[in-house]
Design a protein around this motif. Structure first.
Motif, PDB file in Angstrom:
ATOM      1  N   ILE A   1       0.845  -1.190   0.000  1.00 54.62           N
ATOM      2  CA  ILE A   1       0.000   0.000   0.000  1.00 54.62           C
ATOM      3  C   ILE A   1       0.879   1.239   0.000  1.00 54.62           C
ATOM      4  CG2 ILE A   1      -0.174   0.184   2.529  1.00 54.62           C
ATOM      5  CD1 ILE A   1      -3.137   0.970   2.128  1.00 54.62           C
ATOM      6  N   SER A   2       0.416   2.264  -0.679  1.00 55.28           N
ATOM      7  CA  SER A   2       1.136   3.531  -0.683  1.00 55.28           C
ATOM      8  C   SER A   2       0.141   4.661  -0.913  1.00 55.28           C
ATOM      9  CB  SER A   2       2.225   3.541  -1.764  1.00 55.28           C
ATOM     10  OG  SER A   2       1.655   3.381  -3.049  1.00 55.28           O
ATOM     11  N   ARG A   3       0.570   5.854  -0.621  1.00 52.27           N
ATOM     12  CA  ARG A   3      -0.300   7.014  -0.831  1.00 52.27           C
ATOM     13  C   ARG A   3       0.514   8.154  -1.406  1.00 52.27           C
ATOM     14  NH1 ARG A   3      -2.923   8.408   4.718  1.00 52.27           N
ATOM     15  NH2 ARG A   3      -3.694  10.245   3.577  1.00 52.27           N
ATOM     16  N   ASP A   4      -0.142   8.948  -2.239  1.00 51.69           N
ATOM     17  CA  ASP A   4       0.457  10.135  -2.815  1.00 51.69           C
ATOM     18  C   ASP A   4      -0.444  11.297  -2.438  1.00 51.69           C
ATOM     19  OD1 ASP A   4       1.360  12.244  -4.383  1.00 51.69           O
ATOM     20  OD2 ASP A   4       1.816  10.974  -6.091  1.00 51.69           O
ATOM     21  N   ASN A   5      -0.057  12.025  -1.416  1.00 49.70           N
ATOM     22  CA  ASN A   5      -0.914  13.098  -0.917  1.00 49.70           C
ATOM     23  C   ASN A   5      -1.067  14.226  -1.931  1.00 49.70           C
ATOM     24  OD1 ASN A   5      -1.336  11.711   1.479  1.00 49.70           O
ATOM     25  ND2 ASN A   5       0.224  12.836   2.611  1.00 49.70           N
ATOM     26  N   ALA A   6      -0.072  14.406  -2.787  1.00 50.15           N
ATOM     27  CA  ALA A   6      -0.163  15.453  -3.801  1.00 50.15           C
ATOM     28  C   ALA A   6      -1.228  15.121  -4.838  1.00 50.15           C
ATOM     29  CB  ALA A   6       1.190  15.637  -4.470  1.00 50.15           C
ATOM     30  N   LYS A   7      -1.477  13.821  -5.030  1.00 51.31           N
ATOM     31  CA  LYS A   7      -2.474  13.387  -6.014  1.00 51.31           C
ATOM     32  C   LYS A   7      -3.770  12.920  -5.362  1.00 51.31           C
ATOM     33  CE  LYS A   7       0.883  11.984  -9.523  1.00 51.31           C
ATOM     34  NZ  LYS A   7       1.371  10.875 -10.388  1.00 51.31           N
ATOM     35  N   ASN A   8      -3.854  13.032  -4.031  1.00 50.30           N
ATOM     36  CA  ASN A   8      -5.049  12.572  -3.313  1.00 50.30           C
ATOM     37  C   ASN A   8      -5.400  11.130  -3.664  1.00 50.30           C
ATOM     38  OD1 ASN A   8      -5.195  15.110  -2.221  1.00 50.30           O
ATOM     39  ND2 ASN A   8      -7.196  15.613  -3.040  1.00 50.30           N
ATOM     40  N   THR A   9      -4.400  10.296  -3.740  1.00 49.52           N
ATOM     41  CA  THR A   9      -4.602   8.925  -4.221  1.00 49.52           C
ATOM     42  C   THR A   9      -3.883   7.929  -3.322  1.00 49.52           C
ATOM     43  OG1 THR A   9      -4.816   9.706  -6.500  1.00 49.52           O
ATOM     44  CG2 THR A   9      -4.349   7.377  -6.192  1.00 49.52           C
ATOM     45  N   VAL A  10      -4.541   6.814  -3.093  1.00 49.01           N
ATOM     46  CA  VAL A  10      -3.922   5.690  -2.401  1.00 49.01           C
ATOM     47  C   VAL A  10      -3.900   4.503  -3.366  1.00 49.01           C
ATOM     48  CG1 VAL A  10      -6.095   4.912  -1.362  1.00 49.01           C
ATOM     49  CG2 VAL A  10      -3.927   4.280  -0.311  1.00 49.01           C
ATOM     50  N   TYR A  11      -2.832   3.729  -3.282  1.00 49.77           N
ATOM     51  CA  TYR A  11      -2.617   2.616  -4.209  1.00 49.77           C
ATOM     52  C   TYR A  11      -2.503   1.306  -3.441  1.00 49.77           C
ATOM     53  CZ  TYR A  11      -1.141   6.539  -7.136  1.00 49.77           C
ATOM     54  OH  TYR A  11      -1.084   7.736  -7.825  1.00 49.77           O
ATOM     55  N   LEU A  12      -2.815   0.233  -4.134  1.00 50.60           N
ATOM     56  CA  LEU A  12      -2.556  -1.101  -3.603  1.00 50.60           C
ATOM     57  C   LEU A  12      -1.929  -1.920  -4.731  1.00 50.60           C
ATOM     58  CD1 LEU A  12      -2.850  -2.899  -1.073  1.00 50.60           C
ATOM     59  CD2 LEU A  12      -4.922  -3.832  -2.132  1.00 50.60           C
ATOM     60  N   GLN A  13      -0.634  -2.143  -4.619  1.00 48.45           N
ATOM     61  CA  GLN A  13       0.064  -2.989  -5.573  1.00 48.45           C
ATOM     62  C   GLN A  13      -0.072  -4.431  -5.114  1.00 48.45           C
ATOM     63  OE1 GLN A  13       1.749  -2.204  -8.506  1.00 48.45           O
ATOM     64  NE2 GLN A  13       1.872  -4.435  -8.750  1.00 48.45           N
ATOM     65  N   MET A  14      -0.617  -5.269  -5.975  1.00 45.18           N
ATOM     66  CA  MET A  14      -0.879  -6.658  -5.616  1.00 45.18           C
ATOM     67  C   MET A  14      -0.088  -7.562  -6.549  1.00 45.18           C
ATOM     68  SD  MET A  14      -4.987  -6.486  -4.903  1.00 45.18           S
ATOM     69  CE  MET A  14      -5.407  -6.276  -6.627  1.00 45.18           C
ATOM     70  N   ASN A  15       0.852  -8.293  -5.976  1.00 43.46           N
ATOM     71  CA  ASN A  15       1.685  -9.211  -6.737  1.00 43.46           C
ATOM     72  C   ASN A  15       1.405 -10.650  -6.325  1.00 43.46           C
ATOM     73  OD1 ASN A  15       2.980  -6.972  -7.936  1.00 43.46           O
ATOM     74  ND2 ASN A  15       4.514  -6.904  -6.304  1.00 43.46           N
ATOM     75  N   ASN A  16       1.818 -11.571  -7.193  1.00 38.55           N
ATOM     76  CA  ASN A  16       1.646 -12.998  -6.901  1.00 38.55           C
ATOM     77  C   ASN A  16       0.216 -13.297  -6.439  1.00 38.55           C
ATOM     78  OD1 ASN A  16       2.345 -15.682  -6.610  1.00 38.55           O
ATOM     79  ND2 ASN A  16       3.235 -15.414  -4.571  1.00 38.55           N
ATOM     80  N   LEU A  17      -0.728 -12.836  -7.218  1.00 42.24           N
ATOM     81  CA  LEU A  17      -2.132 -12.987  -6.842  1.00 42.24           C
ATOM     82  C   LEU A  17      -2.553 -14.449  -6.833  1.00 42.24           C
ATOM     83  CD1 LEU A  17      -3.485  -9.900  -8.732  1.00 42.24           C
ATOM     84  CD2 LEU A  17      -3.917 -10.382  -6.313  1.00 42.24           C
TER      85      LEU A  17
END
Length: 116
Positions: free
Chosen positions: A69-85
């Motif tokens: 999980i990560s967040r970019d406060n400048a872009k008002n966005t949170v991400y979830l990178q999901m690998n080896n699903l």
């Protein structure tokens, strides 16, 4: 008005990767705690990962080492990178935002389907 819009869900084969995004509007994003939840058919919604406004991160045990999980406060966005699903990751994934008073806001969800 708070709005959370998720994107990035898709059908993927086991072992593949996806990156979910959640764009927030109507909020002072930097002071919200953010999280990703998921709900599989017939199951309760569960917290997958969270990131506080201060950057503290948590993961449910089943995704540790595979999801980031990560967040970019400048872009008002949170991400979830999901690998080896895995097939058991199949669910509707929801973005959550929690304000300083503990009020929760939810996105509409994005479907992740992992085929075996």
């Amino acid at each position: 008005q708070v709005q959370l819009v998720e994107s990035g869900g898709n059908l993927v084969q086991a072992g593949g990767s996806l990156r979910l995004s959640c764009a927030a509007s109507g909020v002072i994003f930097s002071i919200f705690d953010m999280g990703w939840y998921r709900q599989a058919p017939g199951k309760q919604r569960e917290l997958v990962s969270s990131i506080t406004k201060g950057g503290r991160i948590n993961y449910v045990d089943s995704v540790k080492g595979r999801f980031t999980i990560s967040r970019d406060n400048a872009k008002n966005t949170v991400y979830l990178q999901m690998n080896n699903l895995r097939p058991e990751d199949t669910a509707v994934y929801y973005c959550n935002a929690q304000n300083l008073m503990g009020r929760d806001y939810w996105g509409q969800g994005t479907q992740v389907t992992v085929s075996s």
